[in-house]
Design a protein around this motif. Structure first.
Motif, PDB file in Angstrom:
ATOM      1  N   ASP A   1      -3.926   6.689  -5.210  1.00 56.37           N
ATOM      2  CA  ASP A   1      -5.144   6.376  -4.461  1.00 56.37           C
ATOM      3  C   ASP A   1      -5.959   5.322  -5.213  1.00 56.37           C
ATOM      4  N   GLU A   2      -6.088   5.480  -6.529  1.00 47.15           N
ATOM      5  CA  GLU A   2      -6.823   4.502  -7.342  1.00 47.15           C
ATOM      6  C   GLU A   2      -6.165   3.128  -7.297  1.00 47.15           C
ATOM      7  N   GLU A   3      -4.834   3.108  -7.118  1.00 47.21           N
ATOM      8  CA  GLU A   3      -4.090   1.840  -7.029  1.00 47.21           C
ATOM      9  C   GLU A   3      -4.177   1.219  -5.638  1.00 47.21           C
TER      10      GLU A   3
ATOM     11  N   THR B   1      -1.964   3.885   0.366  1.00 42.38           N
ATOM     12  CA  THR B   1      -2.386   4.747   1.473  1.00 42.38           C
ATOM     13  C   THR B   1      -1.285   5.704   1.895  1.00 42.38           C
ATOM     14  N   THR B   2      -0.026   5.382   1.581  1.00 34.80           N
ATOM     15  CA  THR B   2       1.090   6.288   1.845  1.00 34.80           C
ATOM     16  C   THR B   2       1.917   6.428   0.574  1.00 34.80           C
ATOM     17  N   VAL B   3       2.680   7.514   0.514  1.00 35.82           N
ATOM     18  CA  VAL B   3       3.532   7.760  -0.649  1.00 35.82           C
ATOM     19  C   VAL B   3       4.868   8.299  -0.155  1.00 35.82           C
TER      20      VAL B   3
ATOM     21  N   THR C   1       0.816  -1.216   0.000  1.00 37.88           N
ATOM     22  CA  THR C   1       0.000   0.000   0.000  1.00 37.88           C
ATOM     23  C   THR C   1       0.854   1.271   0.000  1.00 37.88           C
ATOM     24  N   THR C   2       2.176   1.109  -0.128  1.00 39.71           N
ATOM     25  CA  THR C   2       3.067   2.271  -0.200  1.00 39.71           C
ATOM     26  C   THR C   2       3.399   2.564  -1.654  1.00 39.71           C
TER      27      THR C   2
ATOM     28  N   SER D   1       0.721  10.649   3.842  1.00 39.32           N
ATOM     29  CA  SER D   1      -0.423   9.818   3.470  1.00 39.32           C
ATOM     30  C   SER D   1      -0.903  10.270   2.089  1.00 39.32           C
ATOM     31  N   VAL D   2      -1.519   9.362   1.364  1.00 39.39           N
ATOM     32  CA  VAL D   2      -2.033   9.684   0.034  1.00 39.39           C
ATOM     33  C   VAL D   2      -3.261  10.593   0.158  1.00 39.39           C
TER      34      VAL D   2
END
Length: 172
Positions: free
Chosen positions: A118-120, A123-125, A87-88, A170-171
């Protein structure tokens, strides 16, 4: 309201992306790298890489356009860092023609990357930024990224070693 439109990159954009990557890197790193290393940041060495990225969506590439002119790009995807959760996401690259710095194109590209991540399901970037690249550091911190102090590492650009640090947010 931004005057820039952001859209997915096409193969026709690869040359412009390579030229922007080289010009922006030369401008951003002029105080970090010696002249011979700056000259080595040539578009010819980057076009094939960006063609491949566009063809295989690894990373996903979007461009900022003003009228018919491509003025910047962002590449993003899942994080390449080992041991990060699926989710990163990661901003692999974000560059603008220097004459478009501070005019909203970078924010438009960041917004597009954030929506894509976000679509992928990210939750974090994260993004890796040279510590001495004050402009990039300021841009990302204004966008809500925070430095992860324990991530500092040394990276080689040609024959020069530079210190980089990972920034995270966070995204949402």
């Amino acid at each position: 309201m931004s005057h820039y439109e952001v859209r997915p990159a096409t193969m026709r954009d690869a040359k412009a992306i390579a030229e922007i990557h080289a010009a922006a890197a030369r401008a951003a790193y002029k105080d970090l790298l010696p002249e011979e290393e700056l000259r080595a940041l040539a578009p010819a060495t980057r076009e094939a890489k960006w063609r491949e990225a566009i063809e295989f969506s690894e990373p996903q590439v979007q461009v900022a356009v003003l009228g018919d002119e491509v003025v910047g790009f962002v590449g993003y995807d899942r994080s390449r860092d080992p041991k990060t959760p699926s989710t990163t996401g990661e901003i692999w690259a974000i560059y603008l023609k220097p004459e478009h710095w501070d005019k909203g194109a970078g924010v438009a590209l960041w917004d597009a990357a954030r929506e894509g991540l976000d679509e992928e399901g990210c939750t974090t970037v994260t993004i890796w930024v040279p510590l001495r690249n004050e402009r990039a550091m300021r841009f990302h911190e204004l966008a809500g990224f925070k430095r992860e102090m324990k991530t500092a590492k040394t990276t080689a650009i040609g024959t020069v070693k530079i210190e980089e640090i990972r920034l995270k947010r966070s995204v949402a």
